[in-house]
Design a protein around this motif. Sequence first.
Motif, PDB file in Angstrom:
ATOM      1  N   GLN A 281      12.650 -15.465   3.129  1.00 62.06           N
ATOM      2  CA  GLN A 281      11.686 -14.829   4.026  1.00 62.06           C
ATOM      3  C   GLN A 281      11.074 -13.618   3.333  1.00 62.06           C
ATOM      4  OE1 GLN A 281      14.506 -14.251   7.107  1.00 62.06           O
ATOM      5  NE2 GLN A 281      13.433 -15.633   8.494  1.00 62.06           N
ATOM      6  N   ILE A 282       9.766 -13.519   3.450  1.00 59.94           N
ATOM      7  CA  ILE A 282       9.053 -12.375   2.879  1.00 59.94           C
ATOM      8  C   ILE A 282       8.546 -11.572   4.060  1.00 59.94           C
ATOM      9  CG2 ILE A 282       7.071 -11.666   1.509  1.00 59.94           C
ATOM     10  CD1 ILE A 282       7.405 -14.297  -0.022  1.00 59.94           C
ATOM     11  N   ALA A 283       8.932 -10.328   4.143  1.00 60.53           N
ATOM     12  CA  ALA A 283       8.592  -9.520   5.316  1.00 60.53           C
ATOM     13  C   ALA A 283       7.778  -8.313   4.890  1.00 60.53           C
ATOM     14  CB  ALA A 283       9.863  -9.062   6.010  1.00 60.53           C
ATOM     15  N   PHE A 284       6.868  -7.916   5.782  1.00 63.28           N
ATOM     16  CA  PHE A 284       6.025  -6.747   5.534  1.00 63.28           C
ATOM     17  C   PHE A 284       6.501  -5.616   6.422  1.00 63.28           C
ATOM     18  CE2 PHE A 284       2.693  -8.694   3.013  1.00 63.28           C
ATOM     19  CZ  PHE A 284       2.960 -10.039   3.222  1.00 63.28           C
ATOM     20  N   TRP A 285       6.632  -4.445   5.879  1.00 62.51           N
ATOM     21  CA  TRP A 285       7.154  -3.303   6.618  1.00 62.51           C
ATOM     22  C   TRP A 285       6.177  -2.143   6.520  1.00 62.51           C
ATOM     23  CZ3 TRP A 285      11.791  -4.187   9.049  1.00 62.51           C
ATOM     24  CH2 TRP A 285      12.506  -5.304   8.605  1.00 62.51           C
ATOM     25  N   ASP A 286       5.947  -1.517   7.674  1.00 62.32           N
ATOM     26  CA  ASP A 286       5.173  -0.280   7.663  1.00 62.32           C
ATOM     27  C   ASP A 286       6.178   0.854   7.745  1.00 62.32           C
ATOM     28  OD1 ASP A 286       3.644   1.970   8.177  1.00 62.32           O
ATOM     29  OD2 ASP A 286       2.146   0.807   9.285  1.00 62.32           O
ATOM     30  N   LEU A 287       6.225   1.673   6.698  1.00 59.62           N
ATOM     31  CA  LEU A 287       7.264   2.694   6.616  1.00 59.62           C
ATOM     32  C   LEU A 287       7.057   3.810   7.628  1.00 59.62           C
ATOM     33  CD1 LEU A 287       7.556   2.872   2.740  1.00 59.62           C
ATOM     34  CD2 LEU A 287       9.140   1.791   4.319  1.00 59.62           C
TER      35      LEU A 287
ATOM     36  N   VAL B 101       5.815 -11.799   8.722  1.00 56.30           N
ATOM     37  CA  VAL B 101       6.829 -12.543   7.945  1.00 56.30           C
ATOM     38  C   VAL B 101       6.212 -13.805   7.379  1.00 56.30           C
ATOM     39  CG1 VAL B 101       9.041 -13.744   8.047  1.00 56.30           C
ATOM     40  CG2 VAL B 101       8.722 -11.698   9.402  1.00 56.30           C
ATOM     41  N   LEU B 102       6.493 -14.071   6.095  1.00 55.58           N
ATOM     42  CA  LEU B 102       6.115 -15.342   5.485  1.00 55.58           C
ATOM     43  C   LEU B 102       7.390 -16.084   5.127  1.00 55.58           C
ATOM     44  CD1 LEU B 102       3.506 -13.955   2.921  1.00 55.58           C
ATOM     45  CD2 LEU B 102       3.005 -15.024   5.105  1.00 55.58           C
ATOM     46  N   CYS B 103       7.246 -17.378   4.919  1.00 58.06           N
ATOM     47  CA  CYS B 103       8.462 -18.150   4.683  1.00 58.06           C
ATOM     48  C   CYS B 103       8.331 -19.024   3.448  1.00 58.06           C
ATOM     49  CB  CYS B 103       8.703 -19.022   5.905  1.00 58.06           C
ATOM     50  SG  CYS B 103      10.376 -19.535   5.946  1.00 58.06           S
ATOM     51  N   LEU B 104       9.345 -18.966   2.577  1.00 60.84           N
ATOM     52  CA  LEU B 104       9.327 -19.811   1.400  1.00 60.84           C
ATOM     53  C   LEU B 104      10.047 -21.132   1.630  1.00 60.84           C
ATOM     54  CD1 LEU B 104      10.230 -17.363  -1.530  1.00 60.84           C
ATOM     55  CD2 LEU B 104       8.071 -18.498  -1.162  1.00 60.84           C
ATOM     56  N   SER B 105      10.727 -21.264   2.778  1.00 59.37           N
ATOM     57  CA  SER B 105      11.512 -22.479   3.003  1.00 59.37           C
ATOM     58  C   SER B 105      10.592 -23.677   3.057  1.00 59.37           C
ATOM     59  CB  SER B 105      12.256 -22.378   4.333  1.00 59.37           C
ATOM     60  OG  SER B 105      12.962 -21.197   4.383  1.00 59.37           O
ATOM     61  N   ARG B 106      11.064 -24.738   2.507  1.00 58.31           N
ATOM     62  CA  ARG B 106      10.250 -25.951   2.545  1.00 58.31           C
ATOM     63  C   ARG B 106      11.164 -27.174   2.582  1.00 58.31           C
ATOM     64  NH1 ARG B 106       9.010 -23.155  -2.124  1.00 58.31           N
ATOM     65  NH2 ARG B 106       6.879 -22.799  -1.449  1.00 58.31           N
ATOM     66  N   LEU B 107      10.570 -28.273   3.040  1.00 63.58           N
ATOM     67  CA  LEU B 107      11.321 -29.519   3.129  1.00 63.58           C
ATOM     68  C   LEU B 107      11.275 -30.214   1.779  1.00 63.58           C
ATOM     69  CD1 LEU B 107      12.723 -30.837   5.525  1.00 63.58           C
ATOM     70  CD2 LEU B 107      10.710 -32.266   5.834  1.00 63.58           C
TER      71      LEU B 107
ATOM     72  N   LYS C 295       0.895  -1.172   0.000  1.00 72.82           N
ATOM     73  CA  LYS C 295       0.000   0.000   0.000  1.00 72.82           C
ATOM     74  C   LYS C 295       0.918   1.203   0.000  1.00 72.82           C
ATOM     75  CE  LYS C 295      -2.751  -2.517   3.290  1.00 72.82           C
ATOM     76  NZ  LYS C 295      -2.906  -2.656   4.707  1.00 72.82           N
ATOM     77  N   HIS C 296       0.356   2.349   0.197  1.00 67.84           N
ATOM     78  CA  HIS C 296       1.228   3.510   0.061  1.00 67.84           C
ATOM     79  C   HIS C 296       2.351   3.553   1.080  1.00 67.84           C
ATOM     80  CE1 HIS C 296       2.013   7.132  -2.131  1.00 67.84           C
ATOM     81  NE2 HIS C 296       2.392   7.680  -1.001  1.00 67.84           N
ATOM     82  N   ASN C 297       2.057   3.096   2.311  1.00 71.02           N
ATOM     83  CA  ASN C 297       3.109   3.117   3.321  1.00 71.02           C
ATOM     84  C   ASN C 297       3.593   1.737   3.679  1.00 71.02           C
ATOM     85  OD1 ASN C 297       3.470   5.872   3.922  1.00 71.02           O
ATOM     86  ND2 ASN C 297       1.375   5.865   4.716  1.00 71.02           N
ATOM     87  N   GLU C 298       3.170   0.768   2.963  1.00 68.86           N
ATOM     88  CA  GLU C 298       3.561  -0.589   3.313  1.00 68.86           C
ATOM     89  C   GLU C 298       4.326  -1.228   2.166  1.00 68.86           C
ATOM     90  OE1 GLU C 298       0.961  -3.414   5.767  1.00 68.86           O
ATOM     91  OE2 GLU C 298       1.045  -4.365   3.785  1.00 68.86           O
ATOM     92  N   VAL C 299       5.390  -1.928   2.558  1.00 68.69           N
ATOM     93  CA  VAL C 299       6.295  -2.494   1.556  1.00 68.69           C
ATOM     94  C   VAL C 299       6.508  -3.956   1.902  1.00 68.69           C
ATOM     95  CG1 VAL C 299       8.789  -2.534   1.136  1.00 68.69           C
ATOM     96  CG2 VAL C 299       7.520  -0.460   0.777  1.00 68.69           C
ATOM     97  N   VAL C 300       6.660  -4.797   0.885  1.00 68.79           N
ATOM     98  CA  VAL C 300       6.948  -6.216   1.098  1.00 68.79           C
ATOM     99  C   VAL C 300       8.356  -6.477   0.565  1.00 68.79           C
ATOM    100  CG1 VAL C 300       6.122  -8.550   0.720  1.00 68.79           C
ATOM    101  CG2 VAL C 300       4.538  -6.640   0.510  1.00 68.79           C
ATOM    102  N   THR C 301       9.191  -7.139   1.358  1.00 66.06           N
ATOM    103  CA  THR C 301      10.539  -7.454   0.863  1.00 66.06           C
ATOM    104  C   THR C 301      10.765  -8.958   0.885  1.00 66.06           C
ATOM    105  OG1 THR C 301      11.504  -7.329   3.063  1.00 66.06           O
ATOM    106  CG2 THR C 301      11.575  -5.331   1.752  1.00 66.06           C
ATOM    107  N   GLY C 302      11.627  -9.406  -0.004  1.00 62.16           N
ATOM    108  CA  GLY C 302      12.027 -10.821  -0.001  1.00 62.16           C
ATOM    109  C   GLY C 302      13.527 -10.869   0.190  1.00 62.16           C
ATOM    110  N   ASN C 303      14.005 -11.856   0.937  1.00 66.42           N
ATOM    111  CA  ASN C 303      15.454 -11.918   1.112  1.00 66.42           C
ATOM    112  C   ASN C 303      16.014 -13.229   0.587  1.00 66.42           C
ATOM    113  OD1 ASN C 303      15.099 -13.883   3.050  1.00 66.42           O
ATOM    114  ND2 ASN C 303      15.621 -12.565   4.795  1.00 66.42           N
ATOM    115  N   SER C 304      17.330 -13.353   0.684  1.00 68.17           N
ATOM    116  CA  SER C 304      17.952 -14.528   0.073  1.00 68.17           C
ATOM    117  C   SER C 304      17.826 -15.763   0.944  1.00 68.17           C
ATOM    118  CB  SER C 304      19.424 -14.230  -0.239  1.00 68.17           C
ATOM    119  OG  SER C 304      20.015 -13.544   0.812  1.00 68.17           O
ATOM    120  N   ARG C 305      17.048 -15.644   2.050  1.00 68.96           N
ATOM    121  CA  ARG C 305      16.809 -16.796   2.918  1.00 68.96           C
ATOM    122  C   ARG C 305      15.395 -17.308   2.763  1.00 68.96           C
ATOM    123  NH1 ARG C 305      15.509 -19.412   6.131  1.00 68.96           N
ATOM    124  NH2 ARG C 305      15.382 -18.610   8.234  1.00 68.96           N
TER     125      ARG C 305
END
Lengths: 329, 659
Positions: free
Chosen positions: A206-212, A222-228, A194-204
């Motif tokens: 993890q998808i994180a939501f940030w309120d600026l 935080v969401l996680c892409l890691s899987r077995l 949204k206007h003040n909210e950003v989603v980032t993905g990292n090299s681990r």
Amino acid sequence: MMLSEVERLNLNNVSSRMPQHGGKSWKKIGFHSGKKTSKVRFVPSKTKHDNDVGVFLSATYEEEKNELCMWSVDPMAQFEESGEKLNLKCSLNCEFDCVDMKISDSGRVFLCWSDGSCGMFTVYPTLQPSFTWQNLHRSGGQLHCACRGVDVMGEDVVTVGDDGKLILLNSYNQTPVKSIDASSVGLTSVCFSKHNEVVTGNSRGQIAFWDLRNEGGKPTGVLCLSRLRGEKTVHPTANSLEKHPTRTHLLLSGGSDGCVTLWDLRNAKFPVEFERTHTGPVLEAHFHPEMQECIVSCSSSGDAFLWDCSLPSTPSTFNPVANGMNYFF
Amino acid sequence: MMPSVMRERTVARFCGLGRLTSHKTRVPRPDDDTRSSSALPGSDRVTYIREDSIFFNHQAARTLLNNSYVVFSILQKHKLAKNRNADTNFDPGYEIFDVDPADLSLVHVSRAYRRFLRDCTAELLKNKDTNKMETLYLSSIFFSLELIFHLAEILNLDHSQNSHMVPKLQEWIQYYFNESSDLADSVIKSRDDKSPVECNPDFWPAVTGLIMTAQCKEARRLLGLHSKKETPAIRTLRQLLHSKPELQSSGGASVAINFSVQWEAWLKEVRNQLISGVFSTNQHCLELAELLAGDNKAEKLVYENSETWYKFLVTYVSYWKPTVESFRLGEIARKSMERFGMDSQMKAVDKILLALFESDLYQVIESLQEFAESGWASLHMTDLLYHAGLLSNVVGQDNKIAENLRTDLIIQFGTLLAANDCVWRTGLSYLDFAGSQGVGHIDLILQSRGQKSAKDAEILLYEAGKRNLVKAERTICSVVSRQYLMEKRLGSALMWAIKGDNHSLASSVAELVLREMAVNDEYSISDVLPDLGTSIISSGHLVFLVKYNEYLTKYHDGNKKEAVTILIDLITSGLAPPYFIPVLLKKSAQAAKEAVKVFNSTDLSNILGVLEELVVTAHINGTKDAKSAVASLESSEREIREVLAQSICQAEIAELAKV
């Protein structure tokens, strides 16, 4: 028929493919640019002149002379079989590799460079540089710190880099507005939610939501892409993130394990994984700007899939309806 | 002035893949008695040298490289040599990327290569802003390569028992040397009513050229514009051109026999007309009729009008030996070359074309390697001939020699490309087809290439992962991890160490994090630790770290009971490193103060026991870690003991009360 936006990475081909009626097959009106292209983006239609159809930009990487080029598609190309149908309108030399590119609705282009800076260009009347924020992302040692992702909403621009920082910029301001130490590992992708909210993905993975607006350096979720996978846990890099243009609870991610994942943020514990995954890292996954139910994804292994989520299928898996096989390296 | 005892020398050594470094140095003369064996530094400049290639930075050549690689890989993967029923009239062009491989054969691959070469030449000539001499030189090389590939295709690939050479050779010459057509066109265009067309000085040369390249219909049409076309000489010549039999390029023995019969009959007619003297009024017509008759007098005309010996050859076989078999072409080629005096002044292209006519395929490959750019041509030619099974027959031994040659050429070309930053991945893709040797080269390349950033490393990892090169993956990850470690970016270092399955490195990083926490009571990598899953099993330190992080998270979230259970496990398990025990003790004391109810007395006693043990061990025979741990506890040891003692009392009272 509108041209669908296909971003292909690690290419020596710059080409666009149009789904034919019903989206069952792709028609290629490609052309070989002779340089390794990292990003391709269509210029939004509001900002184009009337007589230009399908104008897009391409940026190169790992070349002795990197370039940012503007191309237009020959309108008659839709009716012909093959041949050179893309016209190079102009090009600019760039010193560093382009890692990411976004175009705002107002016709500004933002490029991430491999030296950790972010450049702003204007598209019309001609492609020209506007300003570069230097050294946004810095490293303390031998490894270069690249600026890995950029997104723009209105005047606000946000970048992420290998140093794990999330930086907020303003198109009219030469100093960064805010810098957040978002992750102890490198951040690889970002998008405005949204206007003040950003989603980032990292090299681990993890998808994180940030309120600026928050002062603290903690994500709001935080969401996680890691899987077995078999016996081993895999942590894929989140290479691509995008929010649905109208349904804001939907988030699309592409991972380095070849998986395209669709998250319904109202029920984020059970994401939808697309069944027939790419064999290589997914480099980009996008919602189709016109066809609301469709998703397009592409990967390093050279394939591009069009997913039609409106077709009946099992609840959590979708199959691609069109498959553009191509050879890139 | 004393003569210098030092002499300057340039030294070069290998540095990385396909690179040399060079610098000047001074060394003592051999006759110097001072026995000073070390070289004094000379210039402080080091020069990097690498082999250059057109494929690195010319856009047209890059396009050729990429397109030809794709076709090369289709050929390897789909074993096109075996598709014998594919339509040989099909010229695929760029459609070769989309056509079903079952419909393709080696001829189509060769045609595709030729198309790419042609487009490369055209593109080079279009971009005139670069160095003109260089562009012309390069475009002439690619033009020659197209010529060579086309001839190789005609003689070796597009060649079944049913096909005939001569029509194909005629097409070949017409395609590349169409000056006669151009000349004819210019003659026709320059026609006006003032003077007859035959007064144009180019008229008869154009007619001669067209007849020599077997374009008889066009020759006849041009002759029809002659103002005196109704005269017997011209009319007869036109009529002979019209009735000249044409051999189809395919059709088998029966077609050849039919053609021979027709040809003999037609020749007889031509000779009769010659004897009858109908051409005596027009010298040009007479000469051309002699050519049509295959008369030796015409040989001089052909020689004078042929720019090259192979043009001469094609005219010769067209009119003297129209049903010639391919194995006789070598002899005819030699004679044509001698006629042109080429023995002493053979250029590279001539050598290759002669070798093709003589079916000396290994000579073709050798000459291509000397002549053309970077090994591209010799590699693709060898590969085509190898798949056609033509190389093994030549040597008469088993296929090993041909196979080894092909592998060597792939490796040579692949490693050249792999040394360059732009096209290195294309190089790897070629090396994929060089068997186990190729894999070995790829492994070395990936490990030694080096990465400038995390993104580069990710690409290297992908390339290694694609080929299951586990050692390369581990090396790349370990190097990146150590680079991050030097920068003190512990989160990234840990992540890359885990990615590379480097247990000892992961353990080292985890230990560094723990030490950081022991000092600062906070750490930077808390976001990395959740969800590590099975990755942590390899390292005790990592397990400990993850567990501690879990404790902190749960405690912070208010889930004190579970958090304390973990804490107790951590303290009493013996996994805790000595320098970290003070942290755990402080945390226990804090937790006991805030929420004594979640402890039981046994656990608290155990915790106190750990403190005792630490102190005792440090005093008696302690390691440096243990001693500094005790030292750091010094100020709070008393407080911790008090809190623990009180908590034990409270807990025992509570337990007795329950009983």
